[in-house]
Design an enzyme around this catalytic site. Structure first.
Site, short mmCIF file in Angstrom:
data_model
loop_
_atom_site.label_atom_id
_atom_site.label_comp_id
_atom_site.label_asym_id
_atom_site.label_seq_id
_atom_site.Cartn_x
_atom_site.Cartn_y
_atom_site.Cartn_z
NE ARG A 5 -0.66 -0.15 5.16
CZ ARG A 5 -1.41 -0.16 6.12
NH1 ARG A 5 -2.77 0.15 6.15
NH2 ARG A 5 -0.77 -0.29 7.14
CD GLU A 38 -18.49 0.70 0.37
OE1 GLU A 38 -19.59 0.66 0.07
OE2 GLU A 38 -17.74 0.61 1.41
CG PHE A 41 -16.93 -3.59 0.61
CD1 PHE A 41 -18.01 -4.44 0.89
CD2 PHE A 41 -16.02 -3.19 1.43
CE1 PHE A 41 -17.85 -5.17 2.07
CE2 PHE A 41 -16.01 -3.70 2.82
CZ PHE A 41 -16.98 -4.62 3.12
#
Lengths: 313, 290
Positions: free
Chosen positions: A7, A55, A80
């Site tokens: 990340r 989302e 999601f």
């Protein structure tokens, strides 16, 4: 490059891209801390949009921003990103001919303690059905940086399956990558291990070492790009070794295994025998990543055992 | 509220003349006829929710919305998102009349290979800013456009049109919160509150009222007017433009199928079949002022 949180590489790469291209914007749905895009927001507060826990809204907003020329990178957990907001990604982004980069994090068993509700084993299968998009799953910090840069430069929507945790580099920093191209990480003659995603590619490399100790020469392909799939590299390896094991942190159907099976079924010859490793039509569940890899049979030793079984059979 | 100081006087000062009103009424009749004709030529379509929007589209494209038919993606244009994408035929009549594409295209509606599909498609039709059709999504996309305009510091307005039935979708309310939180006062949105959805009356399928109260509670500058009244529409748009700091919702009370005697107010007029003879008959009625 040392082991690095994926990340952090994602956020650094976007921040660097944004310094040269003011079209890059980041969209988050209350998972900015998880995705690690805080540093982007600090540097470009006007270009980091947090929509809250919404989302579906995020992906249609991203489509709208794309009509104005922006290049949104919209991230959330893979479950999601795809299950919950599939119609929005399909219609407001891809069908509308727009340029939205959807980032699904915590692929498969890496969702670990968030458990079965949050464990995307079907995200690739869903997005594979969307016409005209790119789908990549980088395997290490070097390929992640390069592929995010490439995806940013392409005009179409894309799905990036992002492992958030630290991974060790598989490639030198000078390596070059291309959307639609796989990498042969290790040459071999007895079996092809075609793996997708950080956990699976690292395990395939370890499996190849285990197999080498037993006198079996395994070729390891880091698939990297599910769509377009690098048919040339996979077919060439298949015809050389005669046995392909597809390995994915995802259902064994509708993802990599299916894509390779389709490739083989439509080839004029019979390129190789195929064994599809992955989740066997099961739901995810809670546990450590190590426990889950064992439970679903995706450890290096499971891969080595599958190869030996197939070679015997 | 910020920025509202002189809104009333400004709206009054710019109120339209009797001649301007007469021109808009004539134009609305024209666009209503073209819409009935286009759907009738095909024989089936979303007539009800198209006709309830005619006055709004007329006043936008002939009085308020900055646009250039020769350059549909002009950076300084006002944007419009028809989130209730099934009303495409009404917008197509308007865009054709304004010269975005030839009027002959109207008779290609929904035919294979057409550039005028049932639901709005930005890739196919000049003048369409966003692809819509899956209800709720266009409104979020409109908020994304408005946010992008703010980031660019582009002073253009974003007009969005949603349906009352569409407001069943949770995504509408996600977008509502986003726009209010981001103070997207460049959004002037309209709800076509025609009281009908596919399966019947909205208050029987899923009651939405108090609709204007809901928008106000979601932090929007809210007005409620008769959506077939040009003076009310004009005043509401000017009032919205004069008020900053909040997105604007104009809830329009309308009649589904307005102006077509064979379907006006009919609960089954959402997507309705009618012959071209029927279309020509009702067009003659409208021309005759019946």
């Amino acid at each position: 490059m040392a082991d690095k949180e994926m990340r952090a590489v994602y956020a650094e790469t976007l921040t660097e891209l944004a310094s040269k291209d003011d079209r890059i914007v980041v969209l988050e749905a209350d998972l900015m801390r998880a995705t690690g895009t805080g540093p982007f927001k600090e540097k470009y507060p006007d270009r980091a949009v947090n929509v809250g826990v919404a989302e579906a809204n995020m992906l249609s907003i991203a489509g709208g921003m794309s009509t104005e020329g922006y290049i949104p990178f919209a991230a959330t957990f893979g479950c999601f990103a795809t299950r919950r907001a599939f119609d929005q990604f399909f219609l407001s982004c891809a069908y509308a001919g727009l340029n939205v980069k959807l980032v699904g994090t915590d692929p498969g068993v890496s969702a670990a303690f968030n458990g079965g509700t949050h464990m995307p084993f079907e995200d690739l299968g869903l997005v594979r059905m969307v016409p005209g998009i790119d789908i990549v799953e980088p395997s290490d910090p070097v390929s992640l940086k390069a592929l995010v840069q490439q995806i940013a430069a392409r005009p179409n929507s894309a799905y990036i399956r992002l492992h958030r945790k630290a991974l060790s580099p598989l490639y030198p920093e000078t390596a070059t990558f291309e959307v639609g191209k796989a990498k042969v990480l290790r040459s071999g003659t007895g079996v092809t291990l075609a793996a997708l995603g950080g956990l699976m590619v690292h395990n395939a490399v370890t499996a190849a070492e285990l197999l080498a100790a037993d006198g079996i020469s395994a070729e390891v392909i880091d698939v990297l790009s599910l769509k377009p799939l690098d048919a040339e590299t996979i077919l060439a390896s298949a015809r050389k070794t005669g046995l392909v094991i597809s390995i994915e942190n995802h259902q064994a159907h509708n993802g990599l295994g299916s894509a390779v099976a389709e490739l083989f079924a439509e080839a004029a010859d019979r390129p190789a025998r195929l064994v599809r490793m992955g989740i066997q039509d099961q739901f995810g569940e809670v546990g450590t990543e190590a426990w889950l890899l064992e439970k679903f049979g995706l450890r290096a030793e499971d891969i080595a055992a599958a190869v030996k079984k197939a070679l015997k059979g | 509220m910020p920025g509202s100081a002189d809104s009333a006087t400004r709206a009054e000062r710019e109120i339209m003349t009797a001649e301007e009103l007469r021109i808009l009424e004539a134009k609305a009749m024209d666009l209503r006829i073209k819409t009935i004709d286009a759907i009738g030529f095909l024989g089936v379509g979303h007539i009800g929710g198209s006709l309830s929007l005619i006055e709004l589209l007329t006043i936008l494209y002939y009085r308020h919305l900055k646009h250039d038919p020769a350059d549909p993606r002009l950076e300084s244009r006002d944007r419009l998102v028809l989130s209730k994408g099934h009303a495409g035929p009404a917008l197509y009549s308007t865009l054709a009349d304004r010269g975005f594409f030839p009027e002959e295209w109207l008779h290609t509606l929904n035919k294979g290979g057409t550039r005028l599909p049932s639901h709005c498609d930005r890739s196919k039709t000049p003048g369409i800013d966003m692809t819509t059709g899956s209800l709720g999504q266009g409104f979020s996309a409109a908020c994304g456009i408005a946010k992008a305009l703010k980031i660019k510091k582009n002073p253009a307005a974003l007009f969005a049109i949603i349906g009352d039935g569409e407001s069943n979708e949770g995504q509408i309310w996600e977008a509502a919160m986003f726009a209010a939180h981001n103070k997207l006062d460049n959004i002037i949105a309209f709800t076509d509150c025609n009281k009908l959805q596919i399966d019947g009356f909205t208050n029987e399928v899923l009651d939405l009222e108090n609709l204007d109260g809901k928008w106000a509670a979601f932090g929007w500058h809210t007005q409620r007017i008769n959506g077939h009244d040009f003076e009310a529409l004009d005043k509401a748009i000017l009032t919205a433009k004069a008020h900053s700091g909040q997105p604007h919702m104009i809830v329009m009370d309308t009649i589904k199928g307005k102006g077509a005697s064979f379907c006006e107010g009919l609960a089954t007029n959402h997507n309705m079949a009618y012959s071209y003879e029927k279309a020509l008959e009702v067009i003659a009625e409208i021309r005759g002022g019946k």
